[in-house]
Design a protein around this motif. Structure first.
Motif, PDB file in Angstrom:
ATOM      1  N   TYR A  56     -26.692  22.195  23.427  1.00 52.93           N
ATOM      2  CA  TYR A  56     -25.887  23.563  23.456  1.00 52.93           C
ATOM      3  C   TYR A  56     -25.421  23.868  24.961  1.00 52.93           C
ATOM      4  O   TYR A  56     -24.222  24.341  24.668  1.00 52.93           O
ATOM      5  N   PRO A  57     -25.961  23.654  25.895  1.00 52.02           N
ATOM      6  CA  PRO A  57     -25.675  24.090  27.318  1.00 52.02           C
ATOM      7  C   PRO A  57     -24.116  23.148  27.520  1.00 52.02           C
ATOM      8  O   PRO A  57     -23.493  23.488  28.021  1.00 52.02           O
ATOM      9  N   ASN A  58     -24.246  21.913  27.063  1.00 58.89           N
ATOM     10  CA  ASN A  58     -23.195  21.020  27.311  1.00 58.89           C
ATOM     11  C   ASN A  58     -22.053  21.551  26.674  1.00 58.89           C
ATOM     12  O   ASN A  58     -20.793  21.218  26.966  1.00 58.89           O
ATOM     13  N   ILE A  59     -22.024  21.908  25.392  1.00 61.47           N
ATOM     14  CA  ILE A  59     -21.154  22.255  24.209  1.00 61.47           C
ATOM     15  C   ILE A  59     -20.474  23.569  25.182  1.00 61.47           C
ATOM     16  O   ILE A  59     -19.275  23.676  25.036  1.00 61.47           O
ATOM     17  N   ALA A  60     -21.556  24.493  25.457  1.00 60.10           N
ATOM     18  CA  ALA A  60     -20.911  25.621  26.230  1.00 60.10           C
ATOM     19  C   ALA A  60     -19.953  25.196  27.549  1.00 60.10           C
ATOM     20  O   ALA A  60     -18.777  25.940  27.473  1.00 60.10           O
ATOM     21  N   ALA A  61     -20.455  24.361  28.206  1.00 57.91           N
ATOM     22  CA  ALA A  61     -19.453  24.085  29.458  1.00 57.91           C
ATOM     23  C   ALA A  61     -18.137  23.075  28.750  1.00 57.91           C
ATOM     24  O   ALA A  61     -17.106  23.614  29.461  1.00 57.91           O
ATOM     25  N   TYR A  62     -18.451  22.499  27.981  1.00 58.71           N
ATOM     26  CA  TYR A  62     -17.061  21.843  27.329  1.00 58.71           C
ATOM     27  C   TYR A  62     -15.956  22.470  26.916  1.00 58.71           C
ATOM     28  O   TYR A  62     -14.857  22.655  27.032  1.00 58.71           O
ATOM     29  N   GLU A  63     -16.607  23.661  25.930  1.00 62.11           N
ATOM     30  CA  GLU A  63     -15.627  24.659  25.454  1.00 62.11           C
ATOM     31  C   GLU A  63     -14.862  25.331  26.556  1.00 62.11           C
ATOM     32  O   GLU A  63     -13.782  25.598  26.516  1.00 62.11           O
ATOM     33  N   SER A 306     -24.821  13.955  24.278  1.00 61.08           N
ATOM     34  CA  SER A 306     -25.997  14.891  23.675  1.00 61.08           C
ATOM     35  C   SER A 306     -25.719  15.419  22.328  1.00 61.08           C
ATOM     36  O   SER A 306     -26.587  15.458  21.468  1.00 61.08           O
ATOM     37  N   ILE A 307     -24.537  15.162  21.648  1.00 67.96           N
ATOM     38  CA  ILE A 307     -24.289  15.759  20.330  1.00 67.96           C
ATOM     39  C   ILE A 307     -24.816  14.414  19.543  1.00 67.96           C
ATOM     40  O   ILE A 307     -25.355  14.756  18.361  1.00 67.96           O
ATOM     41  N   ALA A 308     -24.529  13.322  19.804  1.00 65.54           N
ATOM     42  CA  ALA A 308     -24.812  12.203  18.932  1.00 65.54           C
ATOM     43  C   ALA A 308     -26.484  11.997  19.095  1.00 65.54           C
ATOM     44  O   ALA A 308     -27.283  11.675  18.097  1.00 65.54           O
ATOM     45  N   ILE A 309     -27.123  12.350  20.276  1.00 61.54           N
ATOM     46  CA  ILE A 309     -28.674  12.181  20.227  1.00 61.54           C
ATOM     47  C   ILE A 309     -29.248  13.471  19.340  1.00 61.54           C
ATOM     48  O   ILE A 309     -30.063  13.088  18.534  1.00 61.54           O
ATOM     49  N   PHE A 310     -28.573  14.468  19.547  1.00 60.47           N
ATOM     50  CA  PHE A 310     -29.127  15.707  18.508  1.00 60.47           C
ATOM     51  C   PHE A 310     -29.066  15.443  17.140  1.00 60.47           C
ATOM     52  O   PHE A 310     -29.898  15.569  16.545  1.00 60.47           O
ATOM     53  N   VAL A 431     -20.295  10.113  13.970  1.00 60.77           N
ATOM     54  CA  VAL A 431     -20.046  11.001  14.917  1.00 60.77           C
ATOM     55  C   VAL A 431     -18.843  10.960  15.951  1.00 60.77           C
ATOM     56  O   VAL A 431     -17.938  11.767  16.117  1.00 60.77           O
ATOM     57  N   VAL A 432     -18.775   9.515  16.374  1.00 59.96           N
ATOM     58  CA  VAL A 432     -17.541   9.543  17.155  1.00 59.96           C
ATOM     59  C   VAL A 432     -16.028   9.490  16.429  1.00 59.96           C
ATOM     60  O   VAL A 432     -15.299   9.972  16.820  1.00 59.96           O
ATOM     61  N   ASN A 433     -16.361   8.989  15.212  1.00 65.64           N
ATOM     62  CA  ASN A 433     -14.841   8.812  14.319  1.00 65.64           C
ATOM     63  C   ASN A 433     -14.687  10.458  13.919  1.00 65.64           C
ATOM     64  O   ASN A 433     -13.491  10.683  13.672  1.00 65.64           O
TER      65      ASN A 433
END
Length: 440
Positions: A56-63, A306-310, A431-433
């Motif tokens: 979630y923190p990575n997604i917040a930063a990415y957005e 991190s999304i793939a790991i989640f 996930v990648v696709n």
């Protein structure tokens, strides 16, 4: 009179002082992630929960990065139930990299137990940034917190809070094929309801349901029994060779058990380590630094991985508590050798499939998509725990080694690692696709 003239001159000089630019580097992001990992080790989070703290923190930063840089596409509409983050009211007075870093640190603080440690770390940086450029810092921080309010609202609807109050896993002590708590601490099964966590990209926790494990049987010619004996024989062989054994070194390198109980007579204490997901986040850092990634690409690499790991932990845990398979340690102690101990401590959840294998397979695919299939790297992630660096010619090679390490460690059968790493790779490809994060 002379004193007052000097004071007036100093005040005039200070009022004329120009604000300095706030430069945010990839190392600033790496250092923040490292601080979060340090706190997570201290707080002892299970592997599935740890994967959530990373994502979630990575997604917040990415957005935030995607809001400003046309190279990146928002995850809104791509990730389940995520909507567009608020637009900044004064974009010309915001440092988006600074805002992304603050968002990561602030949301991480909300997800760990030791919030004070993260607060102390971020406050020390805030003082520096505010001194350099008060207006840009305050605007960037305000925007980061506004975005985090939006992300937190989405995050808090992922069923995590509901699973905190759900029932413990019921142990079927009358069925020898079913998992039961293992020594030395005999802990309850961790996160039996993790398959109820909302996925990001998968349509459900069971989308990549693996083939069932070999049918349980203690008949000598059965596949299951052969795999049980294989674990026992391998363990005995490499134990005889001692700590210099390559297999033991591999097992220890990929142990990644966040809570290992150690007994010394009547004394019992715990040693703390990173989780499997944290190890692969460490590899992401290594690859990002070797590739000289800028700040924004660094955020992108961490977010995708991190999304793939989640997703991997949701998928894996769905099968773990469905097949509910007994661990090698339990059967070997009951039917083969009651004094046998695995090289690694058996973690407290069912055997099939191997969580580290699934997570490693998924992470390796995500990293392949970013850095390429033949990316050579030296993995020093475990140095902090006194383990030497290991070198790999690809992420695939590292994932394969991580998977087989579980059998060397005596905590998984062969099917769990081989099926597990395939499950992770299949999931990772999906996930990648299905994540379109770059405008290229």
């Amino acid at each position: 009179m002379r004193f007052y003239k000097i004071m007036i001159a100093l005040l005039l000089l200070s009022s004329c002082k120009k604000s300095e630019p706030i430069v945010i580097t990839p190392n600033d992001y790496h250092n923040a992630v490292d601080k979060v990992v340090e706190i997570m080790v201290h707080d002892i989070f299970s592997p599935p929960v740890a994967s959530r703290i990373f994502a979630y923190p990575n997604i917040a930063a990415y957005e935030i990065i995607a809001m400003q840089n046309p190279r990146y596409k928002s995850l809104s509409g791509q990730v389940s139930e995520l909507t567009n983050i608020p637009k900044p009211k004064t974009p010309d007075h915001i440092n988006f990299e600074l805002a992304a870093l603050i968002a990561h640190m602030d949301l991480s603080r909300q997800l760990v137990f030791s919030e004070d440690q993260m607060t102390s770390y971020s406050d020390s940086l805030y003082d520096i940034w505010e001194h350099k450029n008060p207006e840009i810092f305050r605007n960037s921080k305000a925007y980061a917190l506004e975005v985090n309010k939006h992300i937190a609202q989405w995050m808090n609807a992922d069923n995590y809070k509901q699973t905190r109050t759900m029932s413990k896993f019921n142990i079927d002590s009358n069925d020898i094929a079913r998992w039961e708590p293992t020594p030395p601490s005999y802990m309850d099964g961790l996160e039996p309801h993790w398959n109820k966590i909302r996925t990001f990209v998968l349509d459900s926790a069971s989308q990549f349901k693996p083939i069932p494990p070999p049918i349980f049987s203690m008949e000598p010619d059965s596949q299951f029994h052969k795999e049980l004996v294989e674990v026992y024989d391998i363990s005995n062989k490499i134990t005889e060779e001692g700590d210099t054994s390559e297999e033991i070194q591999i097992a220890q390198f990929w142990d990644c058990n966040p809570y290992v109980t150690v007994t010394r007579g009547h004394l019992m204490f715990a040693t703390k380590k990173i989780t499997p997901g944290a190890h692969w986040i460490g590899i992401t850092k290594i690859a990002s630094k070797k590739s000289n990634m800028n700040f924004e690409d660094t955020v992108y690499a961490h977010t995708k991985t991190s999304i793939a790991i989640f997703e991997a932990f949701i998928s894996c845990w769905d099968e773990k508590y469905r097949s509910n398979l007994v661990r090698p340690e339990t059967l070997i102690n009951k039917y083969v050798n009651d004094s046998w101990k695995p090289i690694l401590q058996t973690p407290p959840f069912p055997e099939y499939p191997s969580g580290h294998s699934v997570a490693s397979g998924a992470a390796s695919i995500a990293l392949n998509s970013i850095f390429g299939d033949d990316f050579q790297f030296d993995d020093d992630t475990e140095q902090r725990f006194g383990l030497p660096t290991r070198s790999f010619n690809s992420f695939e090679q590292a994932a394969n080694e991580a998977a087989i390490s579980r059998m060397y460690g005596g905590i998984h059968y062969r099917a769990a690692v081989e099926v597990g790493v395939k499950q992770g790779r299949d999931l990772g490809i999906f996930v990648v696709n299905n994540l379109n994060m770059l405008n290229e």
